[in-house]
Scaffold this motif. Structure first.
Motif, PDB file in Angstrom:
ATOM      1  N   ALA A   1     -10.018  -2.994 -10.164  1.00 37.40           N
ATOM      2  CA  ALA A   1     -11.265  -3.713  -9.881  1.00 37.40           C
ATOM      3  C   ALA A   1     -11.066  -4.910  -8.960  1.00 37.40           C
ATOM      4  CB  ALA A   1     -11.907  -4.176 -11.188  1.00 37.40           C
ATOM      5  N   GLY A   2      -9.887  -5.484  -8.887  1.00 42.57           N
ATOM      6  CA  GLY A   2      -9.662  -6.673  -8.076  1.00 42.57           C
ATOM      7  C   GLY A   2      -9.319  -6.412  -6.629  1.00 42.57           C
ATOM      8  N   MET A   3      -9.379  -5.167  -6.177  1.00 35.50           N
ATOM      9  CA  MET A   3      -9.027  -4.840  -4.804  1.00 35.50           C
ATOM     10  C   MET A   3     -10.022  -5.482  -3.838  1.00 35.50           C
ATOM     11  SD  MET A   3      -8.442  -1.079  -3.168  1.00 35.50           S
ATOM     12  CE  MET A   3      -7.057  -0.769  -4.260  1.00 35.50           C
ATOM     13  N   VAL A   4      -9.531  -5.977  -2.708  1.00 35.83           N
ATOM     14  CA  VAL A   4     -10.383  -6.555  -1.671  1.00 35.83           C
ATOM     15  C   VAL A   4     -10.130  -5.833  -0.353  1.00 35.83           C
ATOM     16  CG1 VAL A   4     -10.576  -8.826  -2.744  1.00 35.83           C
ATOM     17  CG2 VAL A   4      -8.717  -8.370  -1.163  1.00 35.83           C
ATOM     18  N   SER A   5     -11.123  -5.887   0.532  1.00 36.76           N
ATOM     19  CA  SER A   5     -10.983  -5.235   1.835  1.00 36.76           C
ATOM     20  C   SER A   5     -11.043  -6.276   2.946  1.00 36.76           C
ATOM     21  CB  SER A   5     -12.090  -4.197   2.024  1.00 36.76           C
ATOM     22  OG  SER A   5     -13.351  -4.823   2.120  1.00 36.76           O
ATOM     23  N   TYR A   6     -10.335  -5.990   4.022  1.00 29.43           N
ATOM     24  CA  TYR A   6     -10.329  -6.842   5.210  1.00 29.43           C
ATOM     25  C   TYR A   6     -10.586  -5.965   6.429  1.00 29.43           C
ATOM     26  CZ  TYR A   6      -8.259 -10.347   2.201  1.00 29.43           C
ATOM     27  OH  TYR A   6      -8.039 -11.236   1.183  1.00 29.43           O
ATOM     28  N   GLY A   7     -11.682  -6.229   7.123  1.00 29.08           N
ATOM     29  CA  GLY A   7     -11.985  -5.486   8.337  1.00 29.08           C
ATOM     30  C   GLY A   7     -12.322  -4.032   8.111  1.00 29.08           C
ATOM     31  N   VAL A   8     -12.882  -3.705   6.961  1.00 29.56           N
ATOM     32  CA  VAL A   8     -13.306  -2.338   6.656  1.00 29.56           C
ATOM     33  C   VAL A   8     -14.833  -2.351   6.590  1.00 29.56           C
ATOM     34  CG1 VAL A   8     -13.164  -0.417   5.025  1.00 29.56           C
ATOM     35  CG2 VAL A   8     -11.188  -1.915   5.357  1.00 29.56           C
ATOM     36  N   SER A   9     -15.477  -1.505   7.388  1.00 26.82           N
ATOM     37  CA  SER A   9     -16.938  -1.495   7.466  1.00 26.82           C
ATOM     38  C   SER A   9     -17.578  -1.053   6.153  1.00 26.82           C
ATOM     39  CB  SER A   9     -17.395  -0.567   8.589  1.00 26.82           C
ATOM     40  OG  SER A   9     -17.173   0.791   8.222  1.00 26.82           O
ATOM     41  N   GLU A  10     -18.854  -1.374   6.015  1.00 24.52           N
ATOM     42  CA  GLU A  10     -19.606  -0.930   4.828  1.00 24.52           C
ATOM     43  C   GLU A  10     -19.654   0.589   4.745  1.00 24.52           C
ATOM     44  OE1 GLU A  10     -20.816  -2.542   2.154  1.00 24.52           O
ATOM     45  OE2 GLU A  10     -19.759  -4.260   2.998  1.00 24.52           O
ATOM     46  N   ALA A  11     -19.785   1.255   5.891  1.00 26.14           N
ATOM     47  CA  ALA A  11     -19.806   2.721   5.904  1.00 26.14           C
ATOM     48  C   ALA A  11     -18.481   3.282   5.392  1.00 26.14           C
ATOM     49  CB  ALA A  11     -20.078   3.239   7.315  1.00 26.14           C
ATOM     50  N   ALA A  12     -17.382   2.687   5.815  1.00 30.82           N
ATOM     51  CA  ALA A  12     -16.070   3.143   5.346  1.00 30.82           C
ATOM     52  C   ALA A  12     -15.903   2.862   3.858  1.00 30.82           C
ATOM     53  CB  ALA A  12     -14.958   2.474   6.148  1.00 30.82           C
ATOM     54  N   LEU A  13     -16.366   1.693   3.407  1.00 30.79           N
ATOM     55  CA  LEU A  13     -16.262   1.371   1.978  1.00 30.79           C
ATOM     56  C   LEU A  13     -17.084   2.337   1.129  1.00 30.79           C
ATOM     57  CD1 LEU A  13     -16.312  -2.535   1.958  1.00 30.79           C
ATOM     58  CD2 LEU A  13     -14.371  -1.016   1.500  1.00 30.79           C
ATOM     59  N   ARG A  14     -18.253   2.737   1.607  1.00 33.51           N
ATOM     60  CA  ARG A  14     -19.064   3.724   0.871  1.00 33.51           C
ATOM     61  C   ARG A  14     -18.286   5.027   0.701  1.00 33.51           C
ATOM     62  NH1 ARG A  14     -23.203   1.500   3.810  1.00 33.51           N
ATOM     63  NH2 ARG A  14     -23.150   3.133   5.384  1.00 33.51           N
ATOM     64  N   GLY A  15     -17.657   5.488   1.780  1.00 31.89           N
ATOM     65  CA  GLY A  15     -16.871   6.720   1.708  1.00 31.89           C
ATOM     66  C   GLY A  15     -15.672   6.583   0.787  1.00 31.89           C
ATOM     67  N   LEU A  16     -14.997   5.440   0.864  1.00 34.28           N
ATOM     68  CA  LEU A  16     -13.842   5.200  -0.003  1.00 34.28           C
ATOM     69  C   LEU A  16     -14.256   5.149  -1.466  1.00 34.28           C
ATOM     70  CD1 LEU A  16     -12.210   2.546   2.300  1.00 34.28           C
ATOM     71  CD2 LEU A  16     -11.130   4.704   1.626  1.00 34.28           C
ATOM     72  N   LYS A  17     -15.404   4.546  -1.751  1.00 38.30           N
ATOM     73  CA  LYS A  17     -15.900   4.502  -3.131  1.00 38.30           C
ATOM     74  C   LYS A  17     -16.216   5.909  -3.626  1.00 38.30           C
ATOM     75  CE  LYS A  17     -17.859  -0.130  -2.798  1.00 38.30           C
ATOM     76  NZ  LYS A  17     -19.103  -0.925  -2.787  1.00 38.30           N
TER      77      LYS A  17
END
Length: 119
Positions: free
Chosen positions: A39-55
């Motif tokens: 749960a504590g993972m953070v992202s740097y320079g990753v778009s919202e679209a990419a985060l949706r796919g990763l989720k």
């Protein structure tokens, strides 16, 4: 691989893809120290679209209650992800636990799967 800007699937080794790291703030990285909660993972320079796919793929925390589900990573060599956990990890072995530290050649009794059938 997933493009950090667009979220599109691309060939492994392509430039600008999302990568895991245990420290730092480099563009296109998901950062979390090994042995901590997923749960504590953070992202740097990753778009919202990419985060949706990763989720959707379970590779970034979805925001659902997961409390202490564990994140383990080994950044050397080829590693395959295993989800969940074994009895040894107790409460941190929930369904969101992600173990990206296991070599392809590893074989242990604690590695299995949960079959599911959806109609």
């Amino acid at each position: 691989a997933i493009d950090a800007a667009t979220g599109n699937l691309v060939a492994p080794g392509s430039a600008g893809t999302v990568k895991y790291a245990t420290t730092g703030t480099a563009e296109g990285t998901l950062v979390r120290a090994s042995g901590q909660s997923f749960a504590g993972m953070v992202s740097y320079g990753v778009s919202e679209a990419a985060l949706r796919g990763l989720k959707a793929l379970g590779l970034f925390p979805p925001g659902a209650p997961m409390e202490a589900d564990r994140f383990e990573i080994n950044l050397s060599g080829e590693r395959l992800p295993i989800r969940g956990g074994n009895w040894y990890y107790g409460a941190s072995a929930g369904v969101w636990a992600l173990f990206a530290s296991i070599a392809r050649s590893l074989a242990y009794t604690f590695i299995g799967f949960r079959p599911a059938f959806v109609i």
